[in-house]
Design an enzyme around this catalytic site. Sequence first.
Site, PDB file in Angstrom:
ATOM      1  N   HIS A   1       0.774  -1.204  -0.107  1.00 52.39           N
ATOM      2  CA  HIS A   1      -0.109  -0.044   0.097  1.00 52.39           C
ATOM      3  C   HIS A   1       0.876   1.280   0.012  1.00 52.39           C
ATOM      4  O   HIS A   1       0.615   2.203  -0.889  1.00 52.39           O
ATOM      5  CB  HIS A   1      -0.761   0.055   1.321  1.00 52.39           C
ATOM      6  CG  HIS A   1      -1.731  -1.162   1.316  1.00 52.39           C
ATOM      7  ND1 HIS A   1      -2.156  -1.643   2.601  1.00 52.39           N
ATOM      8  CD2 HIS A   1      -2.903  -1.728   0.642  1.00 52.39           C
ATOM      9  CE1 HIS A   1      -3.142  -2.880   2.361  1.00 52.39           C
ATOM     10  NE2 HIS A   1      -3.319  -2.676   1.081  1.00 52.39           N
TER      11      HIS A   1
ATOM     12  N   LYS B   1     -17.349  -6.810   7.402  1.00 47.71           N
ATOM     13  CA  LYS B   1     -16.040  -7.552   7.275  1.00 47.71           C
ATOM     14  C   LYS B   1     -15.229  -7.578   8.787  1.00 47.71           C
ATOM     15  O   LYS B   1     -15.297  -6.270   9.336  1.00 47.71           O
ATOM     16  CB  LYS B   1     -15.112  -6.658   6.235  1.00 47.71           C
ATOM     17  CG  LYS B   1     -14.093  -7.498   5.545  1.00 47.71           C
ATOM     18  CD  LYS B   1     -13.533  -6.679   4.439  1.00 47.71           C
ATOM     19  CE  LYS B   1     -12.249  -7.362   3.952  1.00 47.71           C
ATOM     20  NZ  LYS B   1     -11.523  -6.448   2.987  1.00 47.71           N
TER      21      LYS B   1
ATOM     22  N   ARG C   1      -1.652  -5.845  -8.457  1.00 47.09           N
ATOM     23  CA  ARG C   1      -0.787  -6.721  -8.152  1.00 47.09           C
ATOM     24  C   ARG C   1      -0.245  -7.887  -9.017  1.00 47.09           C
ATOM     25  O   ARG C   1       0.977  -7.981  -9.439  1.00 47.09           O
ATOM     26  CB  ARG C   1      -0.998  -7.633  -6.718  1.00 47.09           C
ATOM     27  CG  ARG C   1      -0.751  -6.521  -5.426  1.00 47.09           C
ATOM     28  CD  ARG C   1      -1.460  -7.703  -4.198  1.00 47.09           C
ATOM     29  NE  ARG C   1      -2.904  -7.297  -4.526  1.00 47.09           N
ATOM     30  CZ  ARG C   1      -3.614  -7.421  -3.438  1.00 47.09           C
ATOM     31  NH1 ARG C   1      -3.184  -7.837  -2.226  1.00 47.09           N
ATOM     32  NH2 ARG C   1      -5.044  -7.364  -3.405  1.00 47.09           N
TER      33      ARG C   1
ATOM     34  N   SER D   1      -3.196  -7.742   3.148  1.00 43.23           N
ATOM     35  CA  SER D   1      -3.395  -7.412   4.636  1.00 43.23           C
ATOM     36  C   SER D   1      -3.990  -8.874   5.053  1.00 43.23           C
ATOM     37  O   SER D   1      -3.453  -9.228   6.341  1.00 43.23           O
ATOM     38  CB  SER D   1      -4.620  -6.589   4.729  1.00 43.23           C
ATOM     39  OG  SER D   1      -4.222  -5.456   4.279  1.00 43.23           O
TER      40      SER D   1
HETATM   41  P1  ADP Z   1      -5.541  -5.956   0.925  1.00 45.91           P
HETATM   42  O1  ADP Z   1      -5.481  -7.007  -0.328  1.00 45.91           O
HETATM   43  O2  ADP Z   1      -4.273  -5.907   1.227  1.00 45.91           O
HETATM   44  O3  ADP Z   1      -6.403  -6.493   1.965  1.00 45.91           O
HETATM   45  P2  ADP Z   1      -7.025  -3.571   0.414  1.00 45.91           P
HETATM   46  O4  ADP Z   1      -8.344  -4.155   0.592  1.00 45.91           O
HETATM   47  O5  ADP Z   1      -6.805  -2.663   1.457  1.00 45.91           O
HETATM   48  O6  ADP Z   1      -5.960  -4.503   0.322  1.00 45.91           O
HETATM   49  O7  ADP Z   1      -6.736  -2.901  -0.902  1.00 45.91           O
HETATM   50  C1  ADP Z   1      -6.585  -1.667  -1.061  1.00 45.91           C
HETATM   51  C2  ADP Z   1      -5.884  -1.423  -2.326  1.00 45.91           C
HETATM   52  O8  ADP Z   1      -4.574  -1.705  -2.438  1.00 45.91           O
HETATM   53  C3  ADP Z   1      -6.367  -2.003  -3.663  1.00 45.91           C
HETATM   54  O9  ADP Z   1      -6.417  -1.523  -4.784  1.00 45.91           O
HETATM   55  C4  ADP Z   1      -5.485  -3.230  -3.702  1.00 45.91           C
HETATM   56  O10 ADP Z   1      -5.330  -3.980  -5.164  1.00 45.91           O
HETATM   57  C5  ADP Z   1      -4.196  -2.505  -3.361  1.00 45.91           C
HETATM   58  N1  ADP Z   1      -3.222  -3.595  -2.744  1.00 45.91           N
HETATM   59  C6  ADP Z   1      -3.132  -4.447  -1.835  1.00 45.91           C
HETATM   60  N2  ADP Z   1      -2.012  -4.990  -1.603  1.00 45.91           N
HETATM   61  C7  ADP Z   1      -1.043  -4.519  -2.619  1.00 45.91           C
HETATM   62  C8  ADP Z   1       0.072  -4.687  -2.974  1.00 45.91           C
HETATM   63  N3  ADP Z   1       0.912  -5.825  -2.215  1.00 45.91           N
HETATM   64  N4  ADP Z   1       0.655  -4.063  -3.817  1.00 45.91           N
HETATM   65  C9  ADP Z   1       0.042  -3.089  -4.482  1.00 45.91           C
HETATM   66  N5  ADP Z   1      -1.286  -2.647  -4.253  1.00 45.91           N
HETATM   67  C10 ADP Z   1      -1.930  -3.318  -3.399  1.00 45.91           C
END
Ligand code: ADP
Length: 171
Positions: free
Chosen positions: A22, A46, A95, A133
């Site tokens: 992130h 969630k 990703r 996460s």
């Molecule tokens: P997670 O999949 O880590 O629970 P979130 O739901 O918080 O993530 O995702 C928020 C945004 O961050 C989404 O656009 C997701 O694709 C992106 N994201 C999550 N993990 C990564 C990563 N390792 N690298 C780049 N972007 C990411």
Amino acid sequence: MVQTTAALAVYPGSFDPLHLGHVDIIDRAVQIFPRVVVGILENASKDSLFTPAERVEMIGRLYAEVPSVEVRSFSGLLVSFLKELDATIIIRGMRAVSDFEYEFQMALMNRRLYPNAETVFLTPKEEYTYLSSRLVKEVIGLGGDVSGLVPEPVLGHLQARYRKATHPPTR
Ligand code: ADP
């Protein structure tokens, strides 16, 4: 032609917890957009480790010295949050191919709901492409080391949360 306002980009997600994938995306977004709002989704359905308020506080502190980054929480539709901020740009991290289908559907649905909405996909450094996460929580929950995968202050909060869970206070 639709009207996009590129001065402000919104990076929505759960960020439960924020990890270095992130952070990498936020770093890239601030190179492109003058202002980036990290939008923490309050999703009642969630199971979350940290409350939205805790996440706003934790991530807000991390970016306290970066004036172009603001951290806020929102509930309901992302497009309503965009309109409230007078923003049109949505940042999403991509990703791997496995992210593509869901992200593509979301981008098109958001555009249908709000024709001015434009989704911009950014890719992180390869070393963060496997990070999520969920995986961070799973690893630390099983006693594994997640240092180097999350920012230092987030690691402290995670360790405290899991210590509390494994050693509940005695009466
Ligand atoms: P997670 O999949 O880590 O629970 P979130 O739901 O918080 O993530 O995702 C928020 C945004 O961050 C989404 O656009 C997701 O694709 C992106 N994201 C999550 N993990 C990564 C990563 N390792 N690298 C780049 N972007 C990411």
